[in-house]
Design an enzyme around this catalytic site. Structure first.
Site, short mmCIF file in Angstrom:
data_model
loop_
_atom_site.label_atom_id
_atom_site.label_comp_id
_atom_site.label_asym_id
_atom_site.label_seq_id
_atom_site.Cartn_x
_atom_site.Cartn_y
_atom_site.Cartn_z
N THR A 23 -3.16 -91.93 -5.90
CA THR A 23 -2.95 -92.91 -5.44
C THR A 23 -4.00 -93.79 -6.60
OG1 THR A 23 -3.52 -95.44 -3.50
CG2 THR A 23 -5.78 -93.33 -3.96
N CYS A 24 -3.55 -95.32 -6.45
CA CYS A 24 -3.91 -96.43 -7.62
C CYS A 24 -4.27 -97.68 -6.35
CB CYS A 24 -3.87 -96.52 -8.64
SG CYS A 24 -1.25 -96.98 -8.74
N GLN A 25 -3.96 -99.05 -6.95
CA GLN A 25 -3.95 -100.12 -6.67
C GLN A 25 -2.76 -100.28 -5.59
OE1 GLN A 25 -7.12 -102.10 -5.40
NE2 GLN A 25 -5.61 -103.06 -4.31
#
Length: 96
Positions: free
Chosen positions: A51-53
């Protein structure tokens, strides 16, 4: 995702991760994923959710991991923004 062997890899920058993250997630900023592959080696055969933003940086990390032989790599669509929008549990760092 509720399985004990699932690994969550958060590729946001350290300051973003400190604001909020999924509990027990491993934080390795995208720019350091390739050089940190050795630290992830023990998770190579486990399902890994990246995941990231917003889900954009995590795509690049997924490609790097897959190329390095990680077998079960999944991109979290929508990233942490979607996770938080859906009111799913997060951990907030106590340090400011």
């Amino acid at each position: 995702m509720n399985s004990d062997d699932v690994v969550v890899l958060d590729v946001r920058e350290t300051n973003e991760f400190a604001k909020s993250h999924i509990e027990n997630a491993i934080n390795i900023p995208l720019g350091k994923v390739e050089e940190q592959l050795g630290s992830l080696e023990k998770h190579k055969n486990h399902p890994m959710i990246v995941t990231c933003q917003t889900g954009a940086r995590s795509v690049a990390a997924c490609k790097t991991l897959t190329k390095a032989g990680f077998e079960h790599v999944f991109n979290m669509t929508g990233g942490m923004q979607s996770w938080e929008d859906n009111k799913l549990p997060i951990k907030v760092s106590s340090k400011n």
